[in-house]
Structure formats: C-alpha cells, structure tokens
Design a protein around this motif. Structure first.
Motif, PDB file in Angstrom:
ATOM      1  N   HIS A 252       0.821  -1.214   0.000  1.00  0.00           N
ATOM      2  CA  HIS A 252       0.000   0.000   0.000  1.00  0.00           C
ATOM      3  C   HIS A 252       0.857   1.268   0.000  1.00  0.00           C
ATOM      4  O   HIS A 252       0.339   2.354   0.273  1.00  0.00           O
ATOM      5  CB  HIS A 252      -0.935   0.009   1.218  1.00  0.00           C
ATOM      6  N   ASP A 253       2.146   1.126  -0.260  1.00  0.00           N
ATOM      7  CA  ASP A 253       3.060   2.275  -0.362  1.00  0.00           C
ATOM      8  C   ASP A 253       3.142   3.099   0.919  1.00  0.00           C
ATOM      9  O   ASP A 253       3.275   4.322   0.878  1.00  0.00           O
ATOM     10  CB  ASP A 253       2.656   3.179  -1.539  1.00  0.00           C
ATOM     11  N   PHE A 254       3.080   2.432   2.060  1.00  0.00           N
ATOM     12  CA  PHE A 254       3.252   3.120   3.338  1.00  0.00           C
ATOM     13  C   PHE A 254       4.745   3.274   3.652  1.00  0.00           C
ATOM     14  O   PHE A 254       5.567   2.485   3.195  1.00  0.00           O
ATOM     15  CB  PHE A 254       2.612   2.318   4.468  1.00  0.00           C
ATOM     16  N   THR A 255       5.059   4.276   4.470  1.00  0.00           N
ATOM     17  CA  THR A 255       6.358   4.372   5.123  1.00  0.00           C
ATOM     18  C   THR A 255       6.143   4.039   6.586  1.00  0.00           C
ATOM     19  O   THR A 255       5.321   4.675   7.258  1.00  0.00           O
ATOM     20  CB  THR A 255       6.958   5.780   4.992  1.00  0.00           C
ATOM     21  N   THR A 256       6.858   3.026   7.071  1.00  0.00           N
ATOM     22  CA  THR A 256       6.634   2.556   8.439  1.00  0.00           C
ATOM     23  C   THR A 256       7.931   2.584   9.232  1.00  0.00           C
ATOM     24  O   THR A 256       9.004   2.296   8.698  1.00  0.00           O
ATOM     25  CB  THR A 256       6.079   1.117   8.438  1.00  0.00           C
TER      26      THR A 256
END
Length: 309
Positions: free
Chosen positions: A160-164
């Motif tokens: 989902h193209d998150f930055t975590t």
C-alpha cells in the motif's frame, strides 16, 4: 520526514512514552492524543496537545481521530500487562487497534506510521541482539502481538506504499509509569519498608532506557530514515539485574529491606530473563542514549518516588 509544522496523531498518548513524546512533538507540531486511559492518565497529557477519548478497537472511534489532514501517526496504544491480565485479550485488542488504524489510514490517503514494538519479539535471543536476528520466537503473548503488528505494517509498506517505522524498545522507564518493576518496588516499600518481595531469583538482567532517550531516539529515526520499513532497536549498551534495581530503589526510598525472592529464573510466564539489544544501527545514523541502564533506573526511581510518595 521533518517533525516540524506537522499534524500528528499519538495513540496511547496518556501513557509513559506517549505523554513524553507528545510533550516533545507539541513544541513544533499540532498534536492530537487518542487514548481511552485504560492504562494512562488524562491529567498527564500536556495542555499543548488536543485530546480525544477513543477506543481504537472501535472503527468508528478510529475514523474520528484518523483523518486526511494528518501527516503521521505514532501508534503507541497497546495492552501490555500479560503477567496480570487476559492473554487472548492482549493479542486480539493490540492487533485490532493496529488493523483499524491501518485500514483507516489507507482510506483517507495517509501513509506514514511509527509503531511501538518491543524487544519481546526476539524471545530469548543471543545478546546483543541485532535487528536482523532470526528467527523471531517470542515467548509471551505480548511479544507475539507485537510481532504480528510488525507483519501488518510490513504488508502495508510493501502493498500500500506506506512508510513505516518500527521501534523495538528495551525496558523503558520514567515518570508516569505504573505496573513495572520500579514502581512496584516503590509501592511495596512505601507499604512495608522492612521487606521487599522480588519476583524470580533477582538475577534477571536487562537493558533499561529512560523515556527521554526513548523519545529522542524515535524522533531521530523518523527524521533520518525513509525506507518502506525502518526497523530500529532502541536501548542501551548496558544491563542491570533485578536485585541491583531493588538496591537502587531502596536507596532512593531511604530504607534497607530484607529481600525475599519468589525463585526461578524468570519473574512470570513469558518473562525473558536476559535481554540486551544491539543499538549499532541507530548509532550509525547518529543516535545514542544519554543515560545507560543504571542511571536510567536511578533517575526513573527518583522521579517515580516523587510521584508516588
């Protein structure tokens, strides 16, 4: 990302780490704290932040606090008292909260989240334990819930193209803390300064990180890394035994109790008796704690004694 001029949500912001993180972030950002205060205290939340009474296992409550105008979420909300509580509830609630937040973030187009994980994901691992140690074999339900949470975050990062950002903490100590070894010792000694019950054999030896160092580490990593998954240990390079903690706390309280051990090599089922994290990865990007374990424990004991006495 630069943590200045941002709109930030801090879940669990009425607890130990959350209140201190909120105070730090609120100096340069608009901060909303979401907490149901099942463990924290509304009075500890800095006045510089907004507050929402929210049950994050309820998707409707999550929808109220996770909105499109946010820039980043710091998710600290969790149940952790597995040695006192309902293990199934700990696992299910922790992951329901995180899943609700991630689904809502995806819905509103928000893609940056920092997560309070734990050294408990490692289980009984060689020391010092680096972030790439495998396999991860937690020995507590709490550790299992945090490892499952890291899996959810990885999924959203890669699909989902998150930055975590995932922070594996050592034992964090400081003001506004309850139901940990330091506050428990203080409360026992205030009740009876002549004796102190110590769970296990007192030889359990772990790293302790003062909450101010924990907050500085979280902020430093978020501001200096931007991969889809950024996993960092936060701890100290030293350890301290439970017996030594008892001695330091007794000195702060001003008494000389007889120590009474319950026996065994761990304090409760799921306790990891020995823990020290490698912090070389965080050190390589410029972070290190100001206090080592013994100093962190003594400072926290003095701060908690002022609160509890």
């Amino acid at each position: 990302m630069e943590l200045s001029g941002k709109s930030v949500l801090v879940t669990g912001g009425a607890g130990l780490i959350g209140t201190h993180l909120t105070e730090s972030l609120a100096a340069d950002n608009d901060v909303l704290v979401a907490d149901n205060c099942s463990k924290g205290n509304r009075e500890w939340v800095p006045e510089s932040a907004r507050f929402a009474d929210a049950d994050l296992t309820d998707p409707d409550d999550v929808a109220e606090v996770v909105t499109s105008d946010l820039d980043v979420v710091f998710h600290l909300g969790a149940l952790s008292d597995v040695n006192r509580g309902d293990h199934r509830r700990v696992f299910e609630h922790n992951n329901a909260m995180l899943y609700n937040i991630l689904e809502r973030m995806d819905e509103v187009g928000l893609s940056k989240i920092a997560f309070a994980s734990s050294s408990a994901v490692y289980g009984e691992a060689p020391r010092p334990t680096p972030e790439d140690f495998a396999p991860l074999e937690p020995v507590s339900t709490y550790g299992a819930s945090k490892l499952a949470g890291e899996g959810l975050l990885s999924t959203y990062a890669h699909s989902h193209d998150f930055t975590t950002w995932m922070f594996r903490f050592s034992n964090v100590v400081g003001p506004h803390q309850r139901n940990n070894v330091i506050s428990d010792f203080i409360e026992k000694l205030l009740d009876d300064p002549s004796r102190l019950e110590i769970l296990g054999d007192g030889r359990q030896e772990k790293s302790y990180l003062h909450v101010e160092d924990c907050v500085s580490g979280m902020e430093h990593v978020v501001e200096n890394t931007d991969e889809p998954t950024n996993i960092y240990n936060l701890g100290t390079r030293t350890t301290i035994s439970v017996t030594r903690i008892a001695e330091l706390v007794s000195d702060v309280v001003g008494c000389d109790p007889e120590f009474e051990y319950t026996g065994g090599d761990r304090g409760w089922t799921g306790d990891v008796p020995k823990m020290r994290l490698s912090i070389e990865k965080a050190s390589a990007i410029g972070w290190s704690p100001e206090r080592e374990s013994a100093d962190a424990v003594r400072t926290a004991a003095e701060q908690l004694y002022d609160e509890l006495a």
